[in-house]
Design an enzyme around this catalytic site. Sequence first.
Site, short mmCIF file in Angstrom:
data_model
loop_
_atom_site.label_atom_id
_atom_site.label_comp_id
_atom_site.label_asym_id
_atom_site.label_seq_id
_atom_site.Cartn_x
_atom_site.Cartn_y
_atom_site.Cartn_z
N LYS A 14 1.07 -1.26 0.21
CA LYS A 14 0.06 0.06 0.57
C LYS A 14 1.10 1.24 -0.30
O LYS A 14 0.41 2.24 -0.76
CB LYS A 14 -1.15 0.32 1.03
CG LYS A 14 -0.63 0.35 2.92
CD LYS A 14 -1.22 -0.33 3.26
CE LYS A 14 -1.41 -0.46 4.80
NZ LYS A 14 -0.32 0.37 5.73
N ARG A 89 -7.33 1.79 11.49
CA ARG A 89 -6.93 0.64 11.36
C ARG A 89 -7.81 0.47 12.25
O ARG A 89 -8.27 -1.18 12.27
CB ARG A 89 -5.69 0.69 11.67
CG ARG A 89 -4.47 0.48 10.62
CD ARG A 89 -3.35 0.51 11.42
NE ARG A 89 -2.15 0.07 10.37
CZ ARG A 89 -1.12 0.38 10.02
NH1 ARG A 89 -1.42 1.45 9.44
NH2 ARG A 89 -0.72 -0.96 9.44
N ARG A 128 11.00 -8.10 2.40
CA ARG A 128 11.24 -7.23 2.90
C ARG A 128 12.40 -6.96 3.92
O ARG A 128 13.04 -6.14 4.20
CB ARG A 128 10.52 -6.19 3.24
CG ARG A 128 10.48 -4.81 3.67
CD ARG A 128 9.42 -4.36 2.83
NE ARG A 128 8.72 -4.86 4.41
CZ ARG A 128 7.15 -3.33 5.04
NH1 ARG A 128 6.29 -3.36 3.68
NH2 ARG A 128 7.18 -3.95 5.62
N ARG A 134 13.90 -3.75 8.80
CA ARG A 134 12.93 -2.89 10.05
C ARG A 134 12.76 -3.57 10.42
O ARG A 134 12.21 -4.92 11.12
CB ARG A 134 11.56 -3.00 9.11
CG ARG A 134 11.20 -1.40 8.45
CD ARG A 134 9.28 -1.33 7.93
NE ARG A 134 8.68 -1.55 8.63
CZ ARG A 134 7.14 -1.20 8.06
NH1 ARG A 134 7.39 -0.71 6.63
NH2 ARG A 134 6.15 -1.39 8.76
N ARG A 145 0.74 -8.53 12.89
CA ARG A 145 -0.19 -7.67 12.77
C ARG A 145 -0.88 -8.22 11.84
O ARG A 145 -1.56 -7.39 11.30
CB ARG A 145 1.53 -6.73 11.50
CG ARG A 145 2.09 -5.93 12.89
CD ARG A 145 3.88 -5.71 12.38
NE ARG A 145 3.42 -5.08 11.05
CZ ARG A 145 4.23 -4.65 10.02
NH1 ARG A 145 5.32 -5.79 10.03
NH2 ARG A 145 4.07 -3.72 9.04
P1 AMP Z 1 2.63 0.95 8.48
O1 AMP Z 1 3.93 1.55 8.49
O2 AMP Z 1 1.60 1.26 7.79
O3 AMP Z 1 2.61 -0.85 8.20
O4 AMP Z 1 2.75 0.66 10.14
C1 AMP Z 1 3.78 0.41 10.96
C2 AMP Z 1 3.25 0.60 11.81
O5 AMP Z 1 3.09 1.71 12.46
C3 AMP Z 1 1.86 -0.06 12.71
O6 AMP Z 1 2.18 -1.34 12.55
C4 AMP Z 1 1.26 0.38 13.48
O7 AMP Z 1 2.90 0.44 15.11
C5 AMP Z 1 1.37 1.52 13.46
N1 AMP Z 1 0.47 2.32 12.78
C6 AMP Z 1 0.49 3.11 11.39
N2 AMP Z 1 -0.70 3.92 11.46
C7 AMP Z 1 -1.22 3.22 12.36
C8 AMP Z 1 -2.89 3.39 13.18
N3 AMP Z 1 -3.25 4.37 11.75
N4 AMP Z 1 -3.23 3.52 14.32
C9 AMP Z 1 -2.31 2.66 14.87
N5 AMP Z 1 -1.21 2.21 15.23
C10 AMP Z 1 -0.64 2.92 13.28
#
Ligand code: AMP
Length: 192
Positions: A14, A89, A128, A134, A145
């Site tokens: 995404k 989310r 990745r 990461r 996740r």
């Molecule tokens: P992402 O890069 O979108 O996969 O986000 C990485 C991490 O950031 C997630 O696993 C959460 O720990 C945190 N995170 C990102 N967006 C949100 C959200 N909308 N609500 C809560 N935690 C978030």
Amino acid sequence: MTRMLIIGPPGSGKGTQAERISERLGVVAISTGDIFRANVKGETPLGIEAKKYMDNGDFVPDSVTNKMVRDRLSESDVENGFLLDGYPRTTAQVEYLDQILAEREEKLDVVLQLTADDEELVKRLLGRAKETGRSDDNEAVIRHRLDLYHEQTEAVVAKYAERGILTQVDGIGGIDEVTDRVLLAIEAAKAV
Ligand code: AMP
């Protein structure tokens, strides 16, 4: 003017697709994950707080995330629209975003969901992890996740489906191929 969301499980691409949509449609892409990671890197108070959750694959609490999104959406570059990547989310975040948009007398045009099978996602994310290092890309955290996505974020998707603004796109395939599908789906959704 496009206001849209991109939702997808971890590893669905995404972030990559969000950047491409942003370029093509001329709207700013806002990734909550990227904002958190930048804060973690800069060791800001927000980053120090967020890191505790991110490293375990947990969601950062709504109170922290919601405020961050409200602040970001108050910046001037969102006047031409926006693409939110990774937010909302949880259903509580949906309600919060509804409130922000209602205050501004704005509404979402399209909610795009990228779909992919869990085992394919685990495979991609483990790949990745090797490339980027990461800290939330090890198998136990990846599975957690994905579980959170199914337990919490699918309810978010269901809400937008009820509202009739959800468009689903198959996220499996080459990056360009998925981008073509995504852009077609957005055009089709906006034409309705
Ligand atoms: P992402 O890069 O979108 O996969 O986000 C990485 C991490 O950031 C997630 O696993 C959460 O720990 C945190 N995170 C990102 N967006 C949100 C959200 N909308 N609500 C809560 N935690 C978030």
